[in-house]
Write a protein that holds these residues in place. Sequence first.
Motif, PDB file in Angstrom:
ATOM      1  N   ILE A   1       0.838  -1.208   0.000  1.00  0.00           N
ATOM      2  CA  ILE A   1       0.000   0.000   0.000  1.00  0.00           C
ATOM      3  C   ILE A   1       0.869   1.253   0.000  1.00  0.00           C
ATOM      4  N   GLN A   2       1.920   1.244   0.809  1.00  0.00           N
ATOM      5  CA  GLN A   2       2.817   2.397   0.847  1.00  0.00           C
ATOM      6  C   GLN A   2       3.517   2.599  -0.498  1.00  0.00           C
ATOM      7  N   VAL A   3       3.910   1.501  -1.145  1.00  0.00           N
ATOM      8  CA  VAL A   3       4.548   1.582  -2.467  1.00  0.00           C
ATOM      9  C   VAL A   3       3.570   2.148  -3.482  1.00  0.00           C
ATOM     10  N   GLU A   4       2.332   1.672  -3.439  1.00  0.00           N
ATOM     11  CA  GLU A   4       1.326   2.170  -4.380  1.00  0.00           C
ATOM     12  C   GLU A   4       1.085   3.664  -4.181  1.00  0.00           C
ATOM     13  N   ASP A   5       0.993   4.088  -2.920  1.00  0.00           N
ATOM     14  CA  ASP A   5       0.770   5.507  -2.634  1.00  0.00           C
ATOM     15  C   ASP A   5       1.939   6.367  -3.104  1.00  0.00           C
ATOM     16  N   ALA A   6       3.155   5.882  -2.900  1.00  0.00           N
ATOM     17  CA  ALA A   6       4.345   6.674  -3.214  1.00  0.00           C
ATOM     18  C   ALA A   6       4.723   6.643  -4.688  1.00  0.00           C
ATOM     19  N   TYR A   7       4.576   5.480  -5.317  1.00  0.00           N
ATOM     20  CA  TYR A   7       5.093   5.307  -6.678  1.00  0.00           C
ATOM     21  C   TYR A   7       4.036   4.954  -7.717  1.00  0.00           C
ATOM     22  N   GLY A   8       2.809   4.714  -7.296  1.00  0.00           N
ATOM     23  CA  GLY A   8       1.759   4.354  -8.243  1.00  0.00           C
ATOM     24  C   GLY A   8       1.904   2.954  -8.801  1.00  0.00           C
ATOM     25  N   VAL A   9       2.721   2.135  -8.158  1.00  0.00           N
ATOM     26  CA  VAL A   9       2.945   0.752  -8.592  1.00  0.00           C
ATOM     27  C   VAL A   9       2.050  -0.146  -7.755  1.00  0.00           C
ATOM     28  N   ARG A  10       1.269  -0.970  -8.427  1.00  0.00           N
ATOM     29  CA  ARG A  10       0.298  -1.819  -7.741  1.00  0.00           C
ATOM     30  C   ARG A  10       0.736  -3.271  -7.774  1.00  0.00           C
TER      31      ARG A  10
ATOM     32  N   ASP B   1      -0.908  -7.042  -6.905  1.00  0.00           N
ATOM     33  CA  ASP B   1      -2.161  -7.739  -6.649  1.00  0.00           C
ATOM     34  C   ASP B   1      -2.041  -8.583  -5.385  1.00  0.00           C
ATOM     35  N   GLU B   2      -3.183  -8.861  -4.774  1.00  0.00           N
ATOM     36  CA  GLU B   2      -3.205  -9.659  -3.547  1.00  0.00           C
ATOM     37  C   GLU B   2      -2.546 -11.020  -3.733  1.00  0.00           C
ATOM     38  N   ASP B   3      -2.707 -11.613  -4.912  1.00  0.00           N
ATOM     39  CA  ASP B   3      -2.142 -12.949  -5.137  1.00  0.00           C
ATOM     40  C   ASP B   3      -0.622 -12.923  -5.300  1.00  0.00           C
ATOM     41  N   GLU B   4      -0.016 -11.748  -5.288  1.00  0.00           N
ATOM     42  CA  GLU B   4       1.434 -11.636  -5.378  1.00  0.00           C
ATOM     43  C   GLU B   4       2.113 -11.589  -4.009  1.00  0.00           C
ATOM     44  N   ALA B   5       1.339 -11.519  -2.939  1.00  0.00           N
ATOM     45  CA  ALA B   5       1.899 -11.342  -1.598  1.00  0.00           C
ATOM     46  C   ALA B   5       2.889 -12.444  -1.237  1.00  0.00           C
ATOM     47  N   GLU B   6       2.564 -13.670  -1.552  1.00  0.00           N
ATOM     48  CA  GLU B   6       3.464 -14.781  -1.209  1.00  0.00           C
ATOM     49  C   GLU B   6       4.791 -14.656  -1.961  1.00  0.00           C
ATOM     50  N   ARG B   7       4.732 -14.294  -3.225  1.00  0.00           N
ATOM     51  CA  ARG B   7       5.953 -14.120  -4.017  1.00  0.00           C
ATOM     52  C   ARG B   7       6.778 -12.959  -3.478  1.00  0.00           C
TER      53      ARG B   7
ATOM     54  N   ALA C   1       6.900 -11.871  -0.416  1.00  0.00           N
ATOM     55  CA  ALA C   1       7.492 -12.255   0.865  1.00  0.00           C
ATOM     56  C   ALA C   1       8.744 -13.104   0.689  1.00  0.00           C
ATOM     57  N   MET C   2       8.903 -13.712  -0.478  1.00  0.00           N
ATOM     58  CA  MET C   2      10.070 -14.554  -0.741  1.00  0.00           C
ATOM     59  C   MET C   2      11.227 -13.755  -1.342  1.00  0.00           C
ATOM     60  N   MET C   3      11.011 -12.480  -1.606  1.00  0.00           N
ATOM     61  CA  MET C   3      12.041 -11.633  -2.203  1.00  0.00           C
ATOM     62  C   MET C   3      12.973 -11.071  -1.134  1.00  0.00           C
ATOM     63  N   THR C   4      14.087 -10.530  -1.597  1.00  0.00           N
ATOM     64  CA  THR C   4      14.934  -9.716  -0.732  1.00  0.00           C
ATOM     65  C   THR C   4      14.477  -8.269  -0.865  1.00  0.00           C
ATOM     66  N   VAL C   5      14.962  -7.424   0.002  1.00  0.00           N
ATOM     67  CA  VAL C   5      14.604  -6.003  -0.084  1.00  0.00           C
ATOM     68  C   VAL C   5      15.082  -5.433  -1.421  1.00  0.00           C
ATOM     69  N   GLY C   6      16.277  -5.841  -1.844  1.00  0.00           N
ATOM     70  CA  GLY C   6      16.805  -5.379  -3.130  1.00  0.00           C
ATOM     71  C   GLY C   6      15.989  -5.871  -4.308  1.00  0.00           C
ATOM     72  N   ASP C   7      15.544  -7.134  -4.244  1.00  0.00           N
ATOM     73  CA  ASP C   7      14.698  -7.676  -5.316  1.00  0.00           C
ATOM     74  C   ASP C   7      13.406  -6.871  -5.433  1.00  0.00           C
ATOM     75  N   LEU C   8      12.818  -6.548  -4.286  1.00  0.00           N
ATOM     76  CA  LEU C   8      11.573  -5.784  -4.303  1.00  0.00           C
ATOM     77  C   LEU C   8      11.808  -4.382  -4.861  1.00  0.00           C
ATOM     78  N   ALA C   9      12.906  -3.751  -4.467  1.00  0.00           N
ATOM     79  CA  ALA C   9      13.238  -2.423  -5.005  1.00  0.00           C
ATOM     80  C   ALA C   9      13.388  -2.490  -6.526  1.00  0.00           C
ATOM     81  N   ASP C  10      14.062  -3.523  -7.012  1.00  0.00           N
ATOM     82  CA  ASP C  10      14.237  -3.690  -8.460  1.00  0.00           C
ATOM     83  C   ASP C  10      12.903  -3.936  -9.158  1.00  0.00           C
ATOM     84  N   GLU C  11      12.031  -4.735  -8.541  1.00  0.00           N
ATOM     85  CA  GLU C  11      10.707  -5.024  -9.112  1.00  0.00           C
ATOM     86  C   GLU C  11       9.871  -3.745  -9.202  1.00  0.00           C
ATOM     87  N   ILE C  12       9.913  -2.941  -8.168  1.00  0.00           N
ATOM     88  CA  ILE C  12       9.170  -1.677  -8.169  1.00  0.00           C
ATOM     89  C   ILE C  12       9.707  -0.757  -9.258  1.00  0.00           C
TER      90      ILE C  12
END
Length: 83
Positions: free
Chosen positions: A46-55, A57-63, A65-76
């Motif tokens: 939610i914070q990412v969506e508010d700040a960057y407009g990147v959404r 989906d709920e079904d992505e939560a498990e994936r 959670a398996m990322m690193t912080v860097g992986d998530l930053a790269d994905e965003i």
Amino acid sequence: MSVDVFAFLVDALKSMNYDTSSVTRETALGANGLELESLAVAEVSIQVEDAYGVRFDEDEAERLAMMTVGDLADEITARMEQK
């Protein structure tokens, strides 16, 4: 841009009372890392969506959670570039 997103993620996690003192790009969001639960992953999303407009989906939560912080930053960052 990924560096800025990484800093944003660290700040977001800190505001959620996670110990970010030793967080690196390689720190896992889930098991053997920050141990984020699904509700925390949703809050970060939610914070990412508010700040960057990147959404995410709920079904992505498990994936996520398996990322690193860097992986998530790269994905965003990648999703921002696709907009």
